[in-house]
Design an enzyme around this catalytic site. Structure first.
Site, short mmCIF file in Angstrom:
data_model
loop_
_atom_site.label_atom_id
_atom_site.label_comp_id
_atom_site.label_asym_id
_atom_site.label_seq_id
_atom_site.Cartn_x
_atom_site.Cartn_y
_atom_site.Cartn_z
N ASP A 94 -14.40 3.56 -21.61
CA ASP A 94 -13.73 2.86 -20.52
C ASP A 94 -12.42 3.57 -20.20
OD1 ASP A 94 -11.86 2.14 -22.41
OD2 ASP A 94 -12.52 0.07 -22.57
N GLN A 196 -14.07 -3.66 -7.23
CA GLN A 196 -13.15 -4.76 -7.50
C GLN A 196 -13.15 -5.69 -6.28
OE1 GLN A 196 -11.81 -5.81 -10.17
NE2 GLN A 196 -11.77 -4.07 -11.60
N ASP A 273 -22.21 -4.30 -21.71
CA ASP A 273 -21.66 -4.15 -23.06
C ASP A 273 -20.81 -5.36 -23.39
OD1 ASP A 273 -18.45 -3.49 -23.13
OD2 ASP A 273 -19.36 -3.09 -21.18
N CYS A 311 -37.77 -12.56 -36.47
CA CYS A 311 -37.06 -11.29 -36.39
C CYS A 311 -37.53 -10.36 -37.50
CB CYS A 311 -35.56 -11.52 -36.49
SG CYS A 311 -34.58 -10.00 -36.45
N CYS A 313 -35.87 -7.54 -38.42
CA CYS A 313 -34.81 -6.66 -38.90
C CYS A 313 -34.72 -6.76 -40.42
CB CYS A 313 -33.47 -7.00 -38.25
SG CYS A 313 -32.60 -8.42 -38.94
N CYS A 316 -33.34 -10.10 -41.92
CA CYS A 316 -34.25 -11.23 -41.97
C CYS A 316 -35.42 -10.99 -42.93
CB CYS A 316 -34.78 -11.54 -40.56
SG CYS A 316 -33.50 -12.17 -39.45
N HIS A 342 -27.74 -7.69 -37.70
CA HIS A 342 -28.76 -8.60 -37.16
C HIS A 342 -28.52 -8.88 -35.68
CE1 HIS A 342 -31.34 -12.09 -36.52
NE2 HIS A 342 -30.27 -12.65 -35.97
#
Length: 383
Positions: A94, A196, A273, A311, A313, A316, A342
Site C-alpha cells: 500500500d 475516492q 485484503d 475443515c 486444515c 482441525c 486456521h
C-alpha cells in the site's frame, strides 16, 4: 504501451461476479483472491512456509511501516521485499496513505504531499506521490499503490472535494514517476490508482472517470470500510463499480470477513485484503461456516471435537477445541499461530468455493446459502 495483466475467465450468468487471472512478476494469481496482510513483511504468527502450504499467491506489506523501519534502502540492499523476507511469490504494497490519514494529529496534507511525524520516534517526513512510487520501487513490489487522501465516514462535501482534488493530482504525478522507473530502472511491478470521493455519488463518478482515463493496469477502490454501515458499504461499492471499465482488475482495500467478501465479489471485485483473520485469531475467534467460534468460552473446556469438522486444515485435523481453549487461556504463542493459520486457510478455501460457484453459474445461490448459515447464531450462548 501498458500491457494487459488481467484475463477474465468466466463472468457469472447470475450477476457481475467473475473469475480471472492476474499476471504478475512473481507468478499468476487466480481471482477473486483474498490477500493476507503482512504489515512488516510478515503475516503475524505465520511463516512464509505456512502461507505457501495454504496456497497463497500474493500477500501485502505496508509502505509506511517498512519505510520507517528498517528503511527502504536496507530492503533494496537485501534484494527487495522478496530477497529480504524470502517470500518469493507476489507482494502488494500500500502507499501509506491510510496510515498517514490515521495520524490526524501528526500530519499535514498539501498538494505537494503528506508531511507527518513518525509514530515510532517523532521524526518528521514528507511523502510525495513521487517518493512513494520510488520507495515501492525499491521494495520491488509486484503491485504498488498511489499515494492518496483517505477520508472518513460523515465528512462534509467540501472536505471530500478537496481530498479528491489532491488525490487526482497525486495520481497523475505517481503515474509519471512509475513510467519513469519502468523505463530507467527496468521496474516490472504495476501501479494502481485509487478511486475516492467519499460517499457522494457525483464525486465517485468523477473519480471513476478520472482513473479510467489514466489507463493503468488495474484499479483500486478506496474510501470504503471507514466506519460506514454495512449496507452503505455495499451500495456505494456496487455504485462505484458500475462506472469503471469491466476489463480492469478491481481491488477493494480493508475487507476480510465472509459477508463483506461476498458483497465485494457480487459487485465484481477481484481482490481484497484485511488484518481481521489473523487479528481475530490472536483474540481466540475461529472462522467456521456457522459463524465465528469464540474458543475461550467455558463450554469448550471438555469439548474434544475439532473447531470445524468440515475443515481439512492441519489445525482441525490435529487439535481439539478443549486444547485450543487451554492454550488460548494460558496465552501460549502457539494459540496465535494455530488460530491465524486456521482463519487464513478458511478464507483461502472459501475463495476456492467462490471461484467454483462463479464458474458453474451458481454464485448467488452459494452466497445466499453461505450467509444464511454463517449468520445462524450457532455459537451464541443463548442458542
Amino acid at each position: 504501451m501498458i500491457e494487459n495483466i488481467f484475463d477474465i475467465k468466466h463472468s457469472s450468468a447470475d450477476g457481475k461476479a467473475r473469475t480471472g487471472t492476474l499476471h504478475l512478476p512473481h507468478g499468476d494469481v487466480q481471482t477473486p483472491v483474498f490477500m493476507p496482510v503482512g504489515t512488516n513483511a510478515t503475516v503475524k504468527a505465520l511463516t512464509k512456509d505456512d502461507l505457501e502450504e495454504i496456497g497463497f499467491e500474493i500477500i501485502l506489506a505496508n509502505t509506511y511501516h517498512l519505510y520507517l523501519r528498517p528503511g527502504s534502502d536496507i530492503i533494496e540492499e537485501a534484494g527487495g521485499l522478496h530477497g529480504f523476507s524470502k517470500w518469493n511469490r507476489n507482494f502488494l504494497t500500500d502507499s501509506g496513505g491510510f496510515q498517514v490519514w490515521s495520524l490526524s494529529k501528526l500530519r499535514k496534507i498539501t498538494m505537494e504531499g503528506a508531511a507527518f511525524q513518525s509514530n515510532i520516534d517523532g521524526s518528521k517526513h514528507l511523502f510525495t506521490p513521487e517518493k512513494v512510487v520510488d520507495v515501492q520501487t525499491q521494495f520491488n513490489s509486484d503491485i504498488q499503490m498511489q499515494l492518496d487522501v483517505c477520508t472518513g465516514w460523515g465528512i462534509d462535501k467540501n472536505e471530500a472535494v478537496h481530498a479528491l482534488d489532491v488525490t487526482e493530482n497525486w495520481s497523475k504525478r505517481a503515474k509519471a514517476q512509475w513510467l519513469k522507473n519502468r523505463e530507467e530502472k527496468g521496474y516490472k511491478g504495476i501501479l494502481l490508482p485509487i478511486v475516492q470521493g467519499n460517499f457522494f455519488e457525483d464525486l465517485r463518478i468523477r473519480s471513476s472517470e478520472f482513473v479510467t482515463k489514466l489507463d493503468l493496469p488495474a484499479i483500486a477502490i478506496g474510501g470504503l470500510s471507514v466506519g460506514e454501515p454495512p449496507e452503505v458499504f455495499a451500495e456505494m461499492l456496487d455504485f462505484t463499480v458500475q462506472h469503471l471499465p469491466v476489463g480492469k482488475a478491481k481491488y477493494v482495500m480493508g475487507i476480510g470477513t465472509p459477508d463483506y467478501i461476498l458483497d465485494a465479489v457480487h459487485s465484481g471485485i477481484d481482490m481484497f485484503d484485511c488484518v481481521l483473520p489473523t487479528r481475530n485469531g490472536r483474540n481466540g475467534s475461529y472462522f467456521t461456516k456457522d459463524g465465528p467460534l469464540p474458543i475461550k468460552q467455558e463450554r469448550f473446556a471438555h469439548d474434544f471435537s475439532p473447531v470445524d469438522s468440515e475443515c481439512n486444515c492441519k489445525v482441525c485435523r490435529t487439535y481439539s477445541r478443549a486444547y485450543l481453549r487451554h492454550i488460548f487461556k494460558e496465552q501460549e504463542i502457539l494459540s496465535s499461530m494455530l488460530a491465524s493459520y486456521h482463519n487464513l486457510y478458511f478464507l483461502h478455501n472459501m475463495m476456492h468455493e467462490i471461484r467454483a460457484a462463479i464458474n458453474e453459474d451458481r454464485f448467488e445461490e452459494y452466497r445466499t446459502n453461505f450467509l444464511k448459515r454463517y449468520h445462524s447464531g450457532k455459537w451464541k450462548l443463548n442458542q
